[in-house]
Design a protein around this motif. Structure first.
Motif, short mmCIF file in Angstrom:
data_model
loop_
_atom_site.label_atom_id
_atom_site.label_comp_id
_atom_site.label_asym_id
_atom_site.label_seq_id
_atom_site.Cartn_x
_atom_site.Cartn_y
_atom_site.Cartn_z
N VAL A 115 0.87 -1.17 0.00
CA VAL A 115 0.00 0.00 0.00
C VAL A 115 0.91 1.22 0.00
CG1 VAL A 115 -1.73 1.33 1.28
CG2 VAL A 115 -1.83 -1.19 1.26
N ALA A 116 0.74 2.09 -0.99
CA ALA A 116 1.63 3.24 -1.13
C ALA A 116 0.89 4.54 -0.81
CB ALA A 116 2.21 3.30 -2.54
N TYR A 117 1.63 5.49 -0.26
CA TYR A 117 1.08 6.79 0.12
C TYR A 117 2.21 7.81 0.12
CZ TYR A 117 2.87 4.97 4.53
OH TYR A 117 3.67 4.41 5.49
N PRO A 118 1.90 9.11 0.11
CA PRO A 118 2.96 10.12 0.03
C PRO A 118 3.94 10.06 1.21
CG PRO A 118 0.82 11.09 -0.47
CD PRO A 118 0.55 9.71 0.05
N TYR A 125 -2.94 6.30 6.68
CA TYR A 125 -2.63 5.48 5.51
C TYR A 125 -1.72 4.32 5.91
CZ TYR A 125 -4.09 9.74 3.01
OH TYR A 125 -4.77 10.85 2.56
N GLU A 126 -0.69 4.62 6.68
CA GLU A 126 0.22 3.58 7.16
C GLU A 126 -0.51 2.61 8.08
OE1 GLU A 126 4.25 2.93 9.88
OE2 GLU A 126 3.54 4.96 9.45
N VAL A 127 -1.33 3.16 8.98
CA VAL A 127 -2.07 2.32 9.91
C VAL A 127 -2.93 1.31 9.17
CG1 VAL A 127 -3.95 2.35 11.61
CG2 VAL A 127 -2.05 3.98 11.81
N GLY A 128 -3.63 1.75 8.12
CA GLY A 128 -4.48 0.85 7.34
C GLY A 128 -3.70 -0.31 6.75
N ALA A 129 -2.50 -0.02 6.23
CA ALA A 129 -1.67 -1.08 5.68
C ALA A 129 -1.25 -2.07 6.77
CB ALA A 129 -0.45 -0.49 5.00
N ARG A 130 -0.83 -1.54 7.90
CA ARG A 130 -0.32 -2.41 8.97
C ARG A 130 -1.43 -3.24 9.61
NH1 ARG A 130 4.86 -1.72 9.80
NH2 ARG A 130 5.89 0.23 9.19
N LEU A 131 -2.64 -2.70 9.68
CA LEU A 131 -3.74 -3.46 10.28
C LEU A 131 -4.01 -4.76 9.52
CD1 LEU A 131 -6.33 -0.68 11.21
CD2 LEU A 131 -5.24 -2.27 12.79
N CYS A 132 -3.83 -4.76 8.22
CA CYS A 132 -4.11 -5.97 7.44
C CYS A 132 -2.86 -6.79 7.15
CB CYS A 132 -4.82 -5.62 6.13
SG CYS A 132 -3.77 -4.87 4.88
N VAL A 137 4.38 1.56 1.88
CA VAL A 137 5.45 2.07 1.03
C VAL A 137 5.22 3.56 0.81
CG1 VAL A 137 6.55 1.94 -1.24
CG2 VAL A 137 5.67 -0.13 -0.16
N VAL A 138 6.25 4.40 1.01
CA VAL A 138 6.10 5.83 0.78
C VAL A 138 6.70 6.20 -0.58
CG1 VAL A 138 6.13 6.36 3.24
CG2 VAL A 138 8.28 6.41 1.94
N TYR A 139 6.23 7.34 -1.10
CA TYR A 139 6.74 7.78 -2.40
C TYR A 139 6.86 9.29 -2.45
CZ TYR A 139 1.84 8.93 -3.58
OH TYR A 139 0.57 9.45 -3.58
N ASP A 140 7.72 9.76 -3.37
CA ASP A 140 7.75 11.16 -3.77
C ASP A 140 6.97 11.33 -5.07
OD1 ASP A 140 9.49 12.20 -1.64
OD2 ASP A 140 11.03 10.96 -2.58
N ASP A 141 7.21 10.41 -6.00
CA ASP A 141 6.46 10.35 -7.26
C ASP A 141 5.99 8.91 -7.41
OD1 ASP A 141 5.54 10.08 -9.87
OD2 ASP A 141 7.20 11.17 -10.77
N PRO A 142 4.68 8.66 -7.36
CA PRO A 142 4.22 7.27 -7.38
C PRO A 142 4.58 6.51 -8.65
CG PRO A 142 2.37 8.78 -7.64
CD PRO A 142 3.56 9.61 -7.26
#
Length: 373
Positions: A115-118, A125-132, A137-142
């Protein structure tokens, strides 16, 4: 049984408590510019709709009433410029934070998925990924991400915390890349009606999505535009296949927006006047705080939209938090939103006129009231 909370980061706001105590000790009281919660009254026509629907003894539906779906589709077309939006393209949710936190789980993601987010982003956003159990994954340019295993891409424009707005050509490029690689795009647009120095564009605009909603969903909230954070009123719009799947899951999970809140949402989306009145309040507070901070030696970056100023004194964010707490002003440290924010603070302008006036005075700048309070 392992504790699910063990997968999650430390709840960041607990770290602010000592600084809140310092700010609260100011002789004129604390000016809390940290959380960004609405403080102005719920518009009367929305309260009236809520009260009139108070006698709702039966269960509401997850999909919402016909009137609610009409209101959602009408607003999406009128405000976002979306075309051909039907009832299957919308879905009410119980506040946008619930949706962000549980979306990856409801999509069936888990170990091996990404799951990627800025890089600078709302922590949920991070919490949602970790819950499942998915990989955040973080990005500057997706479009520079490795698409292998990437199942969900979060966009956030206008951004929380920076207020940055993604230009239309950026959105076009990102959506095209995501579709090419089979990556589902969810665009968090909860601050879309609060553009100041830029005009935010929805991912649902035909110039962005090409008139088809395949693989794209927009997230919207009434918390900020209508002062309804306490109502937990939000909705999704976009890909009917994705929303249809979520509808079935949410039916089983009993994720129903309360019937009076559904009625209040209909009233809120049918009226633009209260939104403009609230914008005027925020615009005045924003101008006053921005000018005061700049004259006090801060630099403001991005901040062209949303309810926040992304400010720095070119020092560690906790030094700035401590300094402002000494003035009785509480702000959020930038590292709450990612390591890249370690030299910034997020300053909300959701306080009352009186408290904003107090902050400006402490920063050494007169404050002009809006007449709204």
């Amino acid at each position: 049984m392992g504790a699910v909370s063990a997968r999650l980061p430390v709840f960041p706001w607990d770290k602010l408590e000592p600084y809140k105590a310092t700010a609260s000790a100011h002789p004129d009281g604390i000016v809390d510019l940290s959380v960004g919660t609405p403080v102005d009254p719920v518009p009367a026509l929305i309260q009236k709709a809520l009260v009139e629907a108070a006698d709702s003894p039966g269960y509401p539906t997850v999909w919402g009433t016909t009137e609610l779906r009409d209101a959602l589709t009408g607003w999406v077309g009128r405000r976002l410029g979306a075309v051909g939006v039907g009832h299957r393209n919308v879905l009410p949710v119980v506040g946008s934070k619930e949706l962000v936190a549980w979306l990856p789980t409801q999509l069936g993601l888990g170990a091996g998925d990404k799951v990627a987010y800025p890089r600078l982003a709302y922590p949920t956003y991070e919490v949602g990924a970790r819950l499942c159990g998915a990989e955040p994954v973080v990005y500057d340019d997706p479009t520079e991400l490795d698409p292998a295993g990437l199942k969900l891409l979060w966009l956030n424009s206008p951004s929380n915390p920076t207020g940055r707005v993604l230009a239309k050509d950026e959105l076009v490029r990102i959506v095209a890349w995501a579709r090419e690689h089979g990556v589902l795009v969810f665009s968090d647009e909860c601050y879309l009606e609060l553009g100041w120095e830029a005009e935010p564009v929805s991912v649902l605009h035909p110039d962005v999505c090409g008139g088809t909603y395949e693989g794209v969903v927009a997230v919207h909230s009434l918390s900020k535009r209508s002062n309804l954070a306490g109502y937990r009123a939000a909705f999704l719009a976009g890909d009917e296949a994705v929303l249809g799947e979520l509808l079935q899951i949410r039916k089983h999970g009993g994720m129903m927006t309360a019937a009076p809140v559904q009625a209040a949402t209909v009233a809120a989306l049918g009226d633009d006047a209260h939104v403009q009145e609230q914008r005027a309040r925020y615009a005045a507070r924003r101008t006053a705080l921005r000018d005061a901070l700049v004259k006090h030696g801060f630099r403001i970056e991005h901040s062209e939209a949303s309810l926040y100023l992304w400010a720095t004194r070119d020092e560690g964010c906790w030094e700035t938090v401590d300094y402002l707490a000494g003035l009785g002003i509480l702000v959020a440290p930038g590292d709450f939103y990612g390591e890249a924010g370690e030299r910034f603070v997020r300053v909300a302008f959701t306080a009352t006129d009186e408290r904003v006036e107090a902050a400006v005075k402490r920063l050494g700048q007169p404050f002009a009231r809006t007449g709204s309070e």
